[in-house]
Every structure is written in C-alpha cells, then in structure tokens.
Scaffold this motif. Sequence first.
Motif, PDB file in Angstrom:
ATOM      1  N   GLY A 186       0.822  -1.207   0.000  1.00 49.92           N
ATOM      2  CA  GLY A 186       0.000   0.000   0.000  1.00 49.92           C
ATOM      3  C   GLY A 186       0.858   1.261   0.000  1.00 49.92           C
ATOM      4  N   LYS A 187       1.967   1.206   0.739  1.00 45.59           N
ATOM      5  CA  LYS A 187       2.883   2.354   0.797  1.00 45.59           C
ATOM      6  C   LYS A 187       3.608   2.548  -0.536  1.00 45.59           C
ATOM      7  N   PHE A 188       3.987   1.450  -1.171  1.00 44.68           N
ATOM      8  CA  PHE A 188       4.638   1.541  -2.480  1.00 44.68           C
ATOM      9  C   PHE A 188       3.676   2.143  -3.519  1.00 44.68           C
ATOM     10  N   LYS A 189       2.405   1.790  -3.420  1.00 39.39           N
ATOM     11  CA  LYS A 189       1.418   2.341  -4.357  1.00 39.39           C
ATOM     12  C   LYS A 189       1.322   3.857  -4.196  1.00 39.39           C
ATOM     13  N   TYR A 190       1.386   4.324  -2.968  1.00 37.38           N
ATOM     14  CA  TYR A 190       1.372   5.769  -2.734  1.00 37.38           C
ATOM     15  C   TYR A 190       2.597   6.424  -3.364  1.00 37.38           C
ATOM     16  N   VAL A 191       3.778   5.827  -3.148  1.00 42.30           N
ATOM     17  CA  VAL A 191       5.006   6.398  -3.716  1.00 42.30           C
ATOM     18  C   VAL A 191       4.912   6.427  -5.237  1.00 42.30           C
ATOM     19  N   ASP A 192       4.387   5.352  -5.821  1.00 39.29           N
ATOM     20  CA  ASP A 192       4.224   5.294  -7.269  1.00 39.29           C
ATOM     21  C   ASP A 192       3.382   6.475  -7.760  1.00 39.29           C
ATOM     22  N   SER A 193       2.323   6.784  -7.047  1.00 35.16           N
ATOM     23  CA  SER A 193       1.449   7.895  -7.457  1.00 35.16           C
ATOM     24  C   SER A 193       2.179   9.233  -7.370  1.00 35.16           C
ATOM     25  N   GLN A 194       3.076   9.360  -6.401  1.00 40.13           N
ATOM     26  CA  GLN A 194       3.805  10.614  -6.210  1.00 40.13           C
ATOM     27  C   GLN A 194       4.941  10.795  -7.216  1.00 40.13           C
ATOM     28  N   LEU A 195       5.349   9.709  -7.852  1.00 40.92           N
ATOM     29  CA  LEU A 195       6.448   9.775  -8.821  1.00 40.92           C
ATOM     30  C   LEU A 195       5.982  10.112 -10.246  1.00 40.92           C
ATOM     31  N   ALA A 196       4.690  10.249 -10.415  1.00 37.94           N
ATOM     32  CA  ALA A 196       4.164  10.591 -11.749  1.00 37.94           C
ATOM     33  C   ALA A 196       4.765  11.917 -12.222  1.00 37.94           C
ATOM     34  N   GLY A 197       5.430  11.881 -13.362  1.00 40.05           N
ATOM     35  CA  GLY A 197       6.023  13.087 -13.927  1.00 40.05           C
ATOM     36  C   GLY A 197       7.307  13.544 -13.257  1.00 40.05           C
ATOM     37  N   ARG A 198       7.837  12.726 -12.356  1.00 40.33           N
ATOM     38  CA  ARG A 198       9.071  13.091 -11.650  1.00 40.33           C
ATOM     39  C   ARG A 198      10.173  12.082 -11.930  1.00 40.33           C
ATOM     40  N   ASP A 199      11.395  12.565 -11.998  1.00 38.39           N
ATOM     41  CA  ASP A 199      12.544  11.665 -12.104  1.00 38.39           C
ATOM     42  C   ASP A 199      12.893  11.088 -10.739  1.00 38.39           C
ATOM     43  N   TYR A 200      12.770  11.930  -9.714  1.00 41.52           N
ATOM     44  CA  TYR A 200      13.151  11.553  -8.351  1.00 41.52           C
ATOM     45  C   TYR A 200      12.070  12.022  -7.375  1.00 41.52           C
ATOM     46  N   LEU A 201      12.194  11.635  -6.124  1.00 41.08           N
ATOM     47  CA  LEU A 201      11.175  11.983  -5.137  1.00 41.08           C
ATOM     48  C   LEU A 201      10.954  13.485  -5.019  1.00 41.08           C
ATOM     49  N   MET A 202      12.039  14.251  -5.148  1.00 42.10           N
ATOM     50  CA  MET A 202      11.946  15.701  -5.011  1.00 42.10           C
ATOM     51  C   MET A 202      11.798  16.413  -6.358  1.00 42.10           C
ATOM     52  N   GLY A 203      11.637  15.663  -7.427  1.00 40.84           N
ATOM     53  CA  GLY A 203      11.484  16.268  -8.744  1.00 40.84           C
ATOM     54  C   GLY A 203      12.588  15.851  -9.695  1.00 40.84           C
ATOM     55  N   LYS A 204      13.374  16.820 -10.158  1.00 42.17           N
ATOM     56  CA  LYS A 204      14.454  16.547 -11.111  1.00 42.17           C
ATOM     57  C   LYS A 204      15.776  16.223 -10.434  1.00 42.17           C
ATOM     58  N   GLN A 205      15.881  16.511  -9.126  1.00 49.06           N
ATOM     59  CA  GLN A 205      17.156  16.384  -8.422  1.00 49.06           C
ATOM     60  C   GLN A 205      17.216  15.125  -7.555  1.00 49.06           C
ATOM     61  N   PHE A 206      18.246  14.314  -7.748  1.00 50.21           N
ATOM     62  CA  PHE A 206      18.490  13.156  -6.874  1.00 50.21           C
ATOM     63  C   PHE A 206      18.865  13.668  -5.489  1.00 50.21           C
ATOM     64  N   THR A 207      18.250  13.091  -4.452  1.00 52.10           N
ATOM     65  CA  THR A 207      18.599  13.434  -3.068  1.00 52.10           C
ATOM     66  C   THR A 207      18.854  12.163  -2.261  1.00 52.10           C
ATOM     67  N   VAL A 208      19.262  12.350  -1.018  1.00 46.63           N
ATOM     68  CA  VAL A 208      19.557  11.203  -0.160  1.00 46.63           C
ATOM     69  C   VAL A 208      18.310  10.353   0.106  1.00 46.63           C
ATOM     70  N   ALA A 209      17.125  10.932  -0.040  1.00 43.49           N
ATOM     71  CA  ALA A 209      15.897  10.136   0.129  1.00 43.49           C
ATOM     72  C   ALA A 209      15.778   9.081  -0.962  1.00 43.49           C
ATOM     73  N   ASP A 210      16.278   9.397  -2.144  1.00 44.09           N
ATOM     74  CA  ASP A 210      16.224   8.439  -3.252  1.00 44.09           C
ATOM     75  C   ASP A 210      17.103   7.225  -2.989  1.00 44.09           C
ATOM     76  N   GLY A 211      18.257   7.453  -2.386  1.00 46.23           N
ATOM     77  CA  GLY A 211      19.120   6.332  -2.034  1.00 46.23           C
ATOM     78  C   GLY A 211      18.446   5.391  -1.057  1.00 46.23           C
ATOM     79  N   TYR A 212      17.723   5.967  -0.105  1.00 46.16           N
ATOM     80  CA  TYR A 212      17.030   5.178   0.915  1.00 46.16           C
ATOM     81  C   TYR A 212      15.881   4.382   0.291  1.00 46.16           C
ATOM     82  N   LEU A 213      15.083   5.051  -0.545  1.00 42.72           N
ATOM     83  CA  LEU A 213      13.972   4.349  -1.190  1.00 42.72           C
ATOM     84  C   LEU A 213      14.487   3.224  -2.082  1.00 42.72           C
ATOM     85  N   TYR A 214      15.602   3.454  -2.750  1.00 41.56           N
ATOM     86  CA  TYR A 214      16.169   2.425  -3.616  1.00 41.56           C
ATOM     87  C   TYR A 214      16.515   1.167  -2.813  1.00 41.56           C
TER      88      TYR A 214
END
Length: 204
Positions: free
Chosen positions: A131-159
């Motif tokens: 259920g949590k992954f489905k939420y993240v999937d919805s938030q990634l629509a149109g984005r390269d990374y969680l924060m938009g176009k910029q890779f951040t440390v949150a992306d490393g954690y999610l990976y």
Amino acid sequence: MKLYYSPGACSLSPHIALSEAGLPYELVKVDLRAKKLENGDDFWKVNPKGQVPALALDNGELVTEGPVIVQMIADKVPAKNLAPTRDSAERYKLLEWLTYINGELHKNIGPLFNPMLADEAKAIFKDRAMGKFKYVDSQLAGRDYLMGKQFTVADGYLYVMLRWADGMKFDLSGLNNLLAYKDRIAARPKVQEALVKEGLMKAA
C-alpha cells in the motif's frame, strides 16, 4: 569517516550518499548476527544499539540512524544538492520523505527478514508495504526523483527498500512509475559503485 555496514542492509543508503557526495570514507563490515567486526571486535562496543548504519566521524563522535546520517553527509557537500538547504520548504519535504520511508516502508519490510515470523504476520506486513509503495508510485508521476528533477539522499534510501522488495518477491508490476524510477537509480554510476564495494554486483 568510517561507515559500519552490512551488505545490502539499510546501511546501503548512507553508503550511496557517501558515494554520491564524493567524500572520503572507510567501510567496516559488521556481522549483525554475531555483532562482530571482521577483525573479531565486539560491535556492541562501537554502537550500543547493535545496529547499522553507524558513522564514526573524524572527531571520534558516532552518528547513528540512517535518516540522520544521510542528511549529515548531504550537508557536508552542499554543492552536490543531495539535500535542500536547511530551513527551506523543500528541506521539510525531504524530511517528510525520509520519515515516510523509515516509518512506513522500512518498518514494514524489515520484519520479513525474520525467519521466525509466521506466514500470516508476513502477509500483513507485506500487504501494508504494498500500500505504501502504491502511494510512492502515485507521487512519482512526472518526476525523475522523489523531489522532482534532483536526486537526493531520500532516493538512495527508497532504492534500498526497493531492493529489499525484490528480495522478498514483491509483485510491483503495474507500478510503472516506481519501476522506471528503480531502474533510473540503479543506473547511477555512484550507486553502482556502492553496490560493487558491498559485493552486491560485479564491477563493469
């Protein structure tokens, strides 16, 4: 700096952050079951929590808890933009993501590694995490990374959480934003560098 890690564990997140930051560091492998370092030293004496990650700073201080460690790493090299500036609205959004990954994904997937956990309990944790992954999937629509176009440390954690999900045979088919995102992170040279150092993939 010295990062205490176990291959593929959540310590991979700060390892990726260190790699992306380009900071000098030393890796110290920990046997989490025995709580021993490779040289036989007692890990409890290093980190009384008995967990990875733990980051030993050059001044002798020890920092624990992955979401804190990755922010510290990011703040050491602001030019790399691994985290938005402190006190900015974007920084609080990063904190929101780190907290979500830690509290909603990490804490639901982690128990699945326990061989003593009953199948019924595993199914509950797995369903919650999906259920949590489905939420993240919805938030990634149109984005390269969680924060938009910029890779951040949150992306490393999610990976790292996505790698765990693979290991636990999660069916993420249909979550196309998330799957494309995972491939995007996996293709980053500094992410691959960390994976190679932990013995999780072969050098190209």
